[in-house]
Design an enzyme around this catalytic site. Structure first.
Site, mmCIF file in Angstrom:
data_model
loop_
_atom_site.group_PDB
_atom_site.id
_atom_site.type_symbol
_atom_site.label_atom_id
_atom_site.label_comp_id
_atom_site.label_asym_id
_atom_site.label_seq_id
_atom_site.Cartn_x
_atom_site.Cartn_y
_atom_site.Cartn_z
ATOM 1 N N ASP A 276 0.877 -1.172 0.000
ATOM 2 C CA ASP A 276 0.000 0.000 0.000
ATOM 3 C C ASP A 276 0.920 1.229 0.000
ATOM 4 O O ASP A 276 2.154 1.118 0.106
ATOM 5 C CB ASP A 276 -0.963 -0.016 1.197
ATOM 6 C CG ASP A 276 -2.207 0.847 0.923
ATOM 7 O OD1 ASP A 276 -2.147 1.724 0.030
ATOM 8 O OD2 ASP A 276 -3.228 0.669 1.603
HETATM 9 C C1 NOJ Z 1 -4.053 3.820 0.258
HETATM 10 C C2 NOJ Z 1 -5.256 2.935 0.393
HETATM 11 O O1 NOJ Z 1 -5.184 2.189 1.586
HETATM 12 C C3 NOJ Z 1 -5.447 1.967 -0.759
HETATM 13 O O2 NOJ Z 1 -6.687 1.335 -0.606
HETATM 14 C C4 NOJ Z 1 -5.342 2.699 -2.059
HETATM 15 O O3 NOJ Z 1 -5.601 1.827 -3.129
HETATM 16 C C5 NOJ Z 1 -3.966 3.311 -2.166
HETATM 17 N N1 NOJ Z 1 -3.769 4.260 -1.067
HETATM 18 C C6 NOJ Z 1 -3.731 4.018 -3.494
HETATM 19 O O4 NOJ Z 1 -4.422 5.194 -3.555
#
Ligand code: NOJ
Length: 742
Positions: A276
């Site tokens: 993430d």
């Molecule tokens: C953080 C989030 O937890 C995740 O769900 C998301 O896809 C990513 N950022 C990318 O934006």
């Protein structure tokens, strides 16, 4: 030649050609890897966020140090960056462009929690297909969805993005979404790679606070949190994303057990595992890595292929390989997974958006599908004969409340690309579609959900006084749920409850429609309303869908994908809880205890003095304008062996006056087991249409092999004994019948 033989031969031939194609791709990958420098390999593992076609970005692409880019949504920019990758980098490896296309790109469907309330996987698949078509038309070929985290905590903002509390419902809806995003063939230019996130256990964050620690015993992890991930892996989801949380002390981005033992070795999954945003680097903050080098070692060793905006791999891996601290084979494996995805997406053959002027946003078919999804996602919780609204009794209608005309907020969380100007709000739809039959009086009262303006309330009350019925559109603004937007108090924000109290005082019937991003505590609101629709944030077409339901052009068929608590202190409260040694009975509420009562533990059971034991509404609950009766369940046998199956049947009759859809739910309980099992678990459901007066016999196949659970020695098995079966309209009703597993 018989048809069957012909089919077997054709299947055999297609399997051979499929595995040849796979071998050919693997050889191409190996050949490419053999030509890559270590820098270029690590470059593939580097995912950056877009900054337009800047010189800086182009330089990095040219140098081969970027593998994928997220958040770039302009087709011309995407083509330009892709041109640099394909024509100006040494090996011409195309980039993948990614975006959070969560419940729509331009045409927005209900928030995923709302989509789960439809219990209609075909609609979820269609929603994802439309999202893929719209997003791919600008060059996006990878979405970070579906989120298949089982979510049992309404305080957690990300419950909005989930399919709710149940592993089975989440699996079915997640698989449907994957199919929709990825289409029949990932290489089609309008297919996009889906991403199962967040691996794993993210929904179990302590106190429902985002990014927080989780403590999950292995048996619970495997019985509750992993099945939805396993299901989408089996369905061919192209990518996975690590979660931010630690599980039992180990952050997912460094969790070898999850990412290697389970995902790769047990499930044999060969897609791309992406971190993430910054989650590899955050292992320093978690306190399991001393510095960025440590984090790089831990993540690459745990099999995390791509580093999303963490710069940890690009900064450290080359040096670490040269120093012998990281085996280059680990890097090769990651690159192999990433290149495989690029081949599967057909990017080597078709890297560009062919016609940048050809976008199909907000097509009428897409809007109709979004409207259907919004309609089926609304759950009727109460109706004292006020709905549907009829011209016989109603002439004028007051449309009030902060969500009555909130084009951006009705779209819900995670909407980056849609224009609220395309939203059709309840007020617009009611005026447009029903304005000729009724006198529509509108006054929002509160301008947004957190508003506390008493003058606004007074204005709405004046309008209500002039009407025959009041439609109160309440809820939460979109920004109050989603990532990092968690609440410790899940009651209606602002002065909405106060507004309802004042509206009620007018003596007019009040219908509350709740357009929200989570389960809210709504005991008083339900009690004060003559009818109550739990609508979630329904997306672009929420307005027309809700208007159709309110005026009887459609009949509610949504069912709750998550339990609605009475009060926040009950959380976590979910239907598949354990029985306990003292199941709730003889409930004495707090004010019924005599003053000075003597303390005894005799006869005491498991409940709260102030909330009792039941939620306000259970999982699976939802009313209709018609009624359904369920016959007793009939089983095809009363016992089966470990490889057997039993059919369970029930005749469902529409006993009311409206043609309507009903969601018929199959629940099972393993009555006595070596580990205490849930009081009921959803094992199947069917959504059917029944005309008024019509009956249908619904059958479910119960396979013995699906009745097992994970044991403490890390094995899955089915234990002999009694199993109870319910076929019912929700998770709390119905009479069970039993069979025995030998
Ligand atoms: C953080 C989030 O937890 C995740 O769900 C998301 O896809 C990513 N950022 C990318 O934006």
């Amino acid at each position: 030649m018989t048809k069957k033989l012909l089919f077997i031969l054709m299947l055999g031939a297609s399997l051979v050609s499929c595995s040849k194609k796979q071998d050919a791709t693997e050889s191409k990958i190996d050949e490419l890897i053999s030509k890559m420098t270590l820098t270029e390999k690590i470059g593939q593992m580097n995912q950056l966020t877009g900054e337009g076609a800047s010189a800086n970005m182009k330089d990095q692409i040219r140098a081969g140090v970027v593998g994928s880019i997220l958040n770039e949504v302009d087709a011309n920019t995407i083509n330009e960056l892709q041109r640099v990758a394909v024509e100006e980098s040494r090996l011409g490896i195309p980039l993948i462009f990614a975006r959070d296309v969560i419940h729509g790109f331009k045409t927005i469907f209900p928030i995923p929690l709302g989509q789960a309330a439809t219990w209609n996987p075909e609609l979820a698949e269609q929603g994802a297909r439309i999202a893929a078509q719209e997003a791919s038309s600008v060059g996006i070929r990878w979405t970070f969805a579906p989120m298949v985290d089982v979510s049992r905590d309404p305080r957690w903002g990300r419950i909005a993005e989930s399919c709710g509390e149940d592993p089975y419902l989440t699996s079915v809806m997640g698989v449907a979404m994957v199919k929709g995003f990825q289409g029949d063939n990932l290489a089609d230019s309008n297919s996009i790679a889906a991403c199962a996130k967040h691996f794993a256990g993210y929904g179990a964050s302590e106190s429902g606070k985002d990014y927080n620690t989780t403590w999950i015993p292995e048996t619970q992890l495997r019985d509750v949190y992993l099945p939805s991930f396993h299901a989408v892996a089996d369905a061919g989801v192209a990518t996975f994303m690590c979660s931010f949380n630690d599980i039992n002390g180990i952050p997912s981005s460094g969790n070898k057990h999850l990412n290697k033992d389970i995902l790769r070795n047990e499930w044999k999954w060969d897609g791309v595992l992406v971190s993430d945003w910054g989650s590899i680097d955050q292992m320093i903050s978690h306190g399991v890595c001393a510095n960025s080098e440590d984090a790089a070692i831990m993540a690459v060793d745990a099999g995390v292929d791509a580093d999303m905006m963490g710069f940890v791999y690009i900064k450290n891996l080359e040096k670490l390989v040269k120093e012998g601290k990281v085996d280059e084979k680990l890097i090769d494996n990651a690159v192999r997974n990433i290149l495989r995805l690029k081949f599967r997406l057909g990017l080597f053959e078709n890297p560009y958006v062919k016609d940048t002027s050809k976008v199909a946003f907000y097509a009428s078919g897409s809007l109709n599908a979004a409207r259907q999804a919004a309609e089926e996602s609304a759950v009727l919780l109460k109706n004292n004969n006020v709905l549907p609204i009829s011209t016989k009794t109603v002439k004028s209608i007051a449309v009030v409340g902060p969500m009555s005309d909130a084009p951006a907020d009705q779209l819900g969380t995670w909407v980056f690309d849609a224009e609220p100007s395309h939203s059709v709000t309840p007020l617009q739809a009611i005026r447009q579609d029903y304005g000729s039959k009724f006198n529509i009086l509108a006054e929002k009262g509160l301008l947004y959900s957190r508003d506390t303006n008493s003058k606004g309330i007074a204005r709405a009350v004046q309008v209500a006084e002039k009407a025959d019925i009041v439609l109160f559109f309440a809820g939460e603004e979109a920004i109050l749920s989603g990532e990092a937007h968690c609440r410790a108090d899940i009651s209606l924000p602002g002065a909405q409850t106060e507004m309802l109290r004042e509206l009620k005082k007018t003596g007019k019937p009040v219908v509350t429609v709740l357009m929200t991003g989570r389960p809210n505590t709504i005991s008083e609101e339900v009690e004060k309303s003559d009818a109550f629709i739990y609508a979630f944030q329904g997306g672009t077409m929420a307005g027309p869908a809700l208007a159709d339901l309110l005026f009887g052009n459609a009949v509610p068929s949504g069912k709750l994908p998550v339990t609605i608590p009475r009060m926040v202190g009950q959380v976590p409260v979910y239907y598949a809880h354990k029985m306990t040694g003292r199941p709730a009975s003889n409930i004495v509420m707090i004010n019924d205890i005599p003053v000075g009562a003597f303390q005894t533990s005799l006869g005491n059971t498991s409940y709260h003095l102030d909330a009792g034991d039941s939620p306000l509404f259970p999982f699976g609950y939802g009313l209709s304008y018609t009624t359904f009766s369920y016959s007793p369940v009939h089983l095809s046998a009363t016992s089966m062996d470990q490889n057997g199956k039993i059919m369970a049947e029930c005749k469902v009759t529409n006993t009311g006056k409206y043609d309507a859809r009903e969601v018929i739910q199959l629940y099972i309980r393993d009555k006595v087991a070596t580990l205490a099992q849930p009081v009921r678990e959803l094992k199947g459901f069917k959504k059917i249409m029944l005309k008024a007066g019509e009956s249908q016999t619904i059958s479910f196949e119960i396979n013995a092999c699906e009745l097992g659970f994970w044991h403490q020695d890390n094995t899955y098995s089915v234990e002999p004994g009694e199993f109870q079966v319910w076929i019912s309209k929700d998770s709390q009703s119905g009479e069970p019948v039993s069979f025995y597993l030998k």
